[in-house]
Design an enzyme around this catalytic site. Structure first.
Site, PDB file in Angstrom:
ATOM      1  N   ARG A 132       0.941  -1.388   0.187  1.00  0.00           N
ATOM      2  CA  ARG A 132       0.095   0.354  -0.084  1.00  0.00           C
ATOM      3  C   ARG A 132       0.870   1.278  -0.535  1.00  0.00           C
ATOM      4  O   ARG A 132       1.669   1.340   0.467  1.00  0.00           O
ATOM      5  CB  ARG A 132      -0.335   0.299   1.522  1.00  0.00           C
ATOM      6  CG  ARG A 132      -2.351  -0.962   1.332  1.00  0.00           C
ATOM      7  CD  ARG A 132      -2.260  -0.827   2.712  1.00  0.00           C
ATOM      8  NE  ARG A 132      -1.576  -1.674   3.602  1.00  0.00           N
ATOM      9  CZ  ARG A 132      -1.569  -1.563   4.437  1.00  0.00           C
ATOM     10  NH1 ARG A 132      -2.288  -1.723   5.654  1.00  0.00           N
ATOM     11  NH2 ARG A 132      -0.503  -2.374   5.646  1.00  0.00           N
ATOM     12  N   PHE A 227     -10.177  -1.957   6.598  1.00  0.00           N
ATOM     13  CA  PHE A 227     -10.714  -1.878   5.919  1.00  0.00           C
ATOM     14  C   PHE A 227     -12.159  -1.897   5.795  1.00  0.00           C
ATOM     15  O   PHE A 227     -13.069  -1.987   5.278  1.00  0.00           O
ATOM     16  CB  PHE A 227     -10.653  -2.064   4.821  1.00  0.00           C
ATOM     17  CG  PHE A 227      -9.084  -2.015   3.704  1.00  0.00           C
ATOM     18  CD1 PHE A 227      -8.200  -2.518   4.207  1.00  0.00           C
ATOM     19  CD2 PHE A 227      -9.494  -1.555   2.328  1.00  0.00           C
ATOM     20  CE1 PHE A 227      -7.226  -1.842   3.730  1.00  0.00           C
ATOM     21  CE2 PHE A 227      -8.297  -1.529   2.088  1.00  0.00           C
ATOM     22  CZ  PHE A 227      -7.289  -0.923   3.118  1.00  0.00           C
ATOM     23  N   GLY A 235     -10.707   5.772  -3.253  1.00  0.00           N
ATOM     24  CA  GLY A 235      -9.675   6.240  -4.669  1.00  0.00           C
ATOM     25  C   GLY A 235      -8.362   5.407  -4.619  1.00  0.00           C
ATOM     26  O   GLY A 235      -8.185   4.525  -4.302  1.00  0.00           O
ATOM     27  N   CYS A 238      -5.278   2.505  -7.873  1.00  0.00           N
ATOM     28  CA  CYS A 238      -5.436   0.426  -7.960  1.00  0.00           C
ATOM     29  C   CYS A 238      -6.730   0.254  -7.660  1.00  0.00           C
ATOM     30  O   CYS A 238      -7.126  -0.601  -8.616  1.00  0.00           O
ATOM     31  CB  CYS A 238      -4.544  -0.112  -6.654  1.00  0.00           C
ATOM     32  SG  CYS A 238      -2.548   0.853  -6.558  1.00  0.00           S
ATOM     33  N   LYS A 241      -8.409   1.414 -10.285  1.00  0.00           N
ATOM     34  CA  LYS A 241      -8.675   0.666 -11.477  1.00  0.00           C
ATOM     35  C   LYS A 241      -9.038  -1.049 -11.536  1.00  0.00           C
ATOM     36  O   LYS A 241      -9.277  -1.530 -12.682  1.00  0.00           O
ATOM     37  CB  LYS A 241      -7.294   1.227 -11.942  1.00  0.00           C
ATOM     38  CG  LYS A 241      -6.599   0.510 -13.046  1.00  0.00           C
ATOM     39  CD  LYS A 241      -4.988   1.136 -13.140  1.00  0.00           C
ATOM     40  CE  LYS A 241      -4.175  -0.212 -11.306  1.00  0.00           C
ATOM     41  NZ  LYS A 241      -3.700  -0.840 -12.241  1.00  0.00           N
ATOM     42  N   LYS A 295      -5.108   9.284  -0.134  1.00  0.00           N
ATOM     43  CA  LYS A 295      -4.706   8.878   1.227  1.00  0.00           C
ATOM     44  C   LYS A 295      -3.912   9.095   2.377  1.00  0.00           C
ATOM     45  O   LYS A 295      -2.988  10.144   1.334  1.00  0.00           O
ATOM     46  CB  LYS A 295      -4.769   6.747   1.649  1.00  0.00           C
ATOM     47  CG  LYS A 295      -3.378   6.437   0.902  1.00  0.00           C
ATOM     48  CD  LYS A 295      -3.051   4.915   0.373  1.00  0.00           C
ATOM     49  CE  LYS A 295      -3.114   4.788   2.230  1.00  0.00           C
ATOM     50  NZ  LYS A 295      -2.670   3.190   1.801  1.00  0.00           N
TER      51      LYS A 295
HETATM   52  C1  UGA Z   1      -4.340  -0.730  -2.140  1.00  0.00           C
HETATM   53  C2  UGA Z   1      -3.933  -1.755  -1.750  1.00  0.00           C
HETATM   54  O1  UGA Z   1      -4.615  -2.225  -0.334  1.00  0.00           O
HETATM   55  C3  UGA Z   1      -2.786  -2.876  -1.867  1.00  0.00           C
HETATM   56  O2  UGA Z   1      -2.999  -4.305  -1.445  1.00  0.00           O
HETATM   57  C4  UGA Z   1      -2.555  -2.798  -3.146  1.00  0.00           C
HETATM   58  O3  UGA Z   1      -1.167  -3.568  -3.449  1.00  0.00           O
HETATM   59  C5  UGA Z   1      -2.351  -1.470  -3.929  1.00  0.00           C
HETATM   60  O4  UGA Z   1      -3.569  -1.024  -4.196  1.00  0.00           O
HETATM   61  C6  UGA Z   1      -1.764  -1.945  -5.304  1.00  0.00           C
HETATM   62  O5  UGA Z   1      -2.650  -2.530  -6.049  1.00  0.00           O
HETATM   63  O6  UGA Z   1      -1.200  -1.617  -6.068  1.00  0.00           O
HETATM   64  P1  UGA Z   1      -3.190   1.272  -1.950  1.00  0.00           P
HETATM   65  O7  UGA Z   1      -4.442   2.585  -2.925  1.00  0.00           O
HETATM   66  O8  UGA Z   1      -1.790   2.065  -2.556  1.00  0.00           O
HETATM   67  O9  UGA Z   1      -3.213   0.332  -1.955  1.00  0.00           O
HETATM   68  O10 UGA Z   1      -4.118   1.856  -0.838  1.00  0.00           O
HETATM   69  P2  UGA Z   1      -5.228   1.354   0.136  1.00  0.00           P
HETATM   70  O11 UGA Z   1      -5.120   1.356   1.761  1.00  0.00           O
HETATM   71  O12 UGA Z   1      -5.633  -0.093  -0.033  1.00  0.00           O
HETATM   72  O13 UGA Z   1      -6.476   2.417   0.310  1.00  0.00           O
HETATM   73  C7  UGA Z   1      -7.435   2.615  -1.513  1.00  0.00           C
HETATM   74  C8  UGA Z   1      -8.523   3.764  -1.340  1.00  0.00           C
HETATM   75  O14 UGA Z   1      -8.832   3.339   0.310  1.00  0.00           O
HETATM   76  C9  UGA Z   1      -8.114   5.594  -0.501  1.00  0.00           C
HETATM   77  O15 UGA Z   1      -8.835   5.987  -1.102  1.00  0.00           O
HETATM   78  C10 UGA Z   1      -8.786   5.462   1.238  1.00  0.00           C
HETATM   79  O16 UGA Z   1      -8.778   5.799   2.016  1.00  0.00           O
HETATM   80  C11 UGA Z   1     -10.205   3.880   1.356  1.00  0.00           C
HETATM   81  N1  UGA Z   1     -10.591   3.114   2.493  1.00  0.00           N
HETATM   82  C12 UGA Z   1      -9.141   2.151   2.807  1.00  0.00           C
HETATM   83  C13 UGA Z   1     -11.128   3.552   2.806  1.00  0.00           C
HETATM   84  O17 UGA Z   1     -12.132   4.530   1.997  1.00  0.00           O
HETATM   85  N2  UGA Z   1     -11.411   2.896   4.157  1.00  0.00           N
HETATM   86  C14 UGA Z   1     -10.536   2.005   4.409  1.00  0.00           C
HETATM   87  O18 UGA Z   1     -11.371   1.646   5.533  1.00  0.00           O
HETATM   88  C15 UGA Z   1      -9.588   1.568   3.425  1.00  0.00           C
END
Ligand code: UGA
Length: 397
Positions: A132, A227, A235, A238, A241, A295
């Site tokens: 992440r 999560f 957003g 990843c 998309k 984030k």
């Molecule tokens: C995500 C995955 O978590 C990783 O495991 C993966 O490797 C990565 O995509 C990728 O495909 O490269 P990332 O996009 O860096 O990682 O961030 P996340 O922590 O997953 O957050 C994604 C979105 O979900 C953010 O906008 C965050 O604010 C939102 N989110 C996350 C929530 O709204 N609520 C939550 O409880 C967790």
């Protein structure tokens, strides 16, 4: 081992820096000369906590090209094209230019099913990345699991040796299952977020206590505590998309749940604007915004919910004053949170940066013209915010 990493984005640079830390000779390749020059000076081309410290490792070098390596790792981006399909141009360039220079060719980019089996190389591996942004180094050094897809015994042995120092289970499988394991993980995470967002909205409409509901779910070990934070929608580069990508590879009768998660997310991004409109007419208002990046702990603005929210506010005739500690956005014009509050009719929290939890709410309220605070990430205790003189609205709160 000598490892050539192609692509110096989050996946490539973090993987390269971590493998160098374990003593491998790593060369990071990128066709963008400016990026390579920056990296040669020890500077990271993006903000990721802890990364710059790892770049000064003598095992790590940066260049535009290389001759030969034991392992070539493909870490370039696979964005969606305008039709929602995966754009494989960068991946295909890597396969064409660099695959034959390595004894092993490891795909770390997220690629559509069947991509790896078409690569003309004796030792192809699909090794998806689960890091992440914001916690990329820790995620790479301490992974929950490592997935290795390969149809060659020699490659399996090499990957076993490469990941020997990592304390994580390794799942060996075929190429297509490894490709799918990445999509499945991101699709599940996206679904979990849309699920909790919809329950938050439902709590609001029924007058149920969302915080208690969240707790009751988090303690269930089958559901798990992570999560389950409600907010302004997911957003980043990843989750949105990859959800689009898996849907574009499926039949319209597959994945009803994922289609719902995608739709719910699109609706969620607009909810905060509707909430604000329920409190005031937006034309001519000044709206303070704290948080622009998708984030915390990243400057990445790709698919950040703030983009759509700001556009919607502007369409309604509002002006915005934004502050983000890192977000690379033309809207990031304020020097600190209080400047965004100054003379604002309302304040929106769009990213849960640690810095925002500690702001002086009374001072923020004094600086503002209006009293509405919409906490799009549920970072505050509603009672404390109300005690500071605000009209507080959260997500589900
Ligand atoms: C995500 C995955 O978590 C990783 O495991 C993966 O490797 C990565 O995509 C990728 O495909 O490269 P990332 O996009 O860096 O990682 O961030 P996340 O922590 O997953 O957050 C994604 C979105 O979900 C953010 O906008 C965050 O604010 C939102 N989110 C996350 C929530 O709204 N609520 C939550 O409880 C967790």
């Amino acid at each position: 081992m000598k490892i050539a990493i192609i692509g110096t984005g989050y996946v490539g640079l973090v993987t390269g820096a971590c493998l160098a830390k374990f003593g491998h000779e790593v060369i990071c390749i990128d066709r963008n000369e400016d990026k390579i020059n920056l990296l040669k000076k020890g500077e990271a081309p993006f903000f990721e906590p802890g990364l710059e410290e790892l770049l000064s490792n003598p095992n790590l070098s940066f260049d535009l090209d290389f001759d030969k390596a034991d392992i070539v790792m493909c870490c370039v981006g696979t964005p969606s094209d305008s039709g929602g399909n995966v754009d494989l141009k960068a991946v295909n360039d890597v396969i064409e230019k660099h695959a034959s220079k390595g004894e092993f060719f490891v795909m770390k980019s997220t690629v559509p099913l069947g991509t790896c089996s078409k690569i003309d190389h004796p030792n192809v591996v699909m090794n998806p990345e689960f890091l992440r942004q914001g916690s990329a180094i820790k995620d790479t050094l301490e992974p929950d699991r490592i997935v290795v897809g390969t149809e060659s015994a020699q490659s399996q042995q090499m990957m076993q040796n490469l990941y020997e120092p990592f304390d994580a289970p390794i799942i060996f499988t075929d190429l297509i299952t490894a490709e799918l394991s990445k999509y499945a993980a991101n699709a599940y995470l996206a679904t979990k977020i849309s699920f909790i967002n919809e329950f938050a909205n439902f709590c609001e409409s029924k007058g149920a206590d969302f915080r208690k509901l969240q707790q009751s779910l988090k303690y269930d070990t089958r559901i798990g505590p992570e999560f389950l934070e409600a907010g302004v929608g997911f957003g980043g580069s990843c989750l949105p998309k990859d959800l689009t990508a898996i849907l574009s590879q499926s039949d319209k009768n597959d994945f009803h749940v994922l289609r719902g998660a995608d739709k719910a997310n699109k609706i969620q991004k607009q909810k905060i604007v509707e909430k604000l409109k329920s409190q005031m007419a937006l034309k001519g208002r000044k709206i303070g915004i704290l948080g622009l990046s998708f984030k915390p702990n990243t400057d990445d603005m790709r698919d950040a919910p703030s983009i759509e929210i700001i556009n919607a506010l502007k369409e309604e005739g509002a002006n915005v004053a934004c502050y983000d500690p890192q977000g690379k956005s033309e809207h990031n014009t304020c020097q600190n949170p209080y400047e965004a509050c100054d003379d604002s009719d309302a304040l929106l929290i769009l990213t849960e940066w640690e810095e925002f939890r500690g702001i002086d709410l009374k001072k923020a309220r004094r600086l503002m013209k209006g009293d509405t605070l919409i906490d799009g990430r549920n970072i505050y205790d509603p009672d404390e915010v109300r005690a500071a003189g605000f009209n507080y609205l959260g997500i589900g709160l």
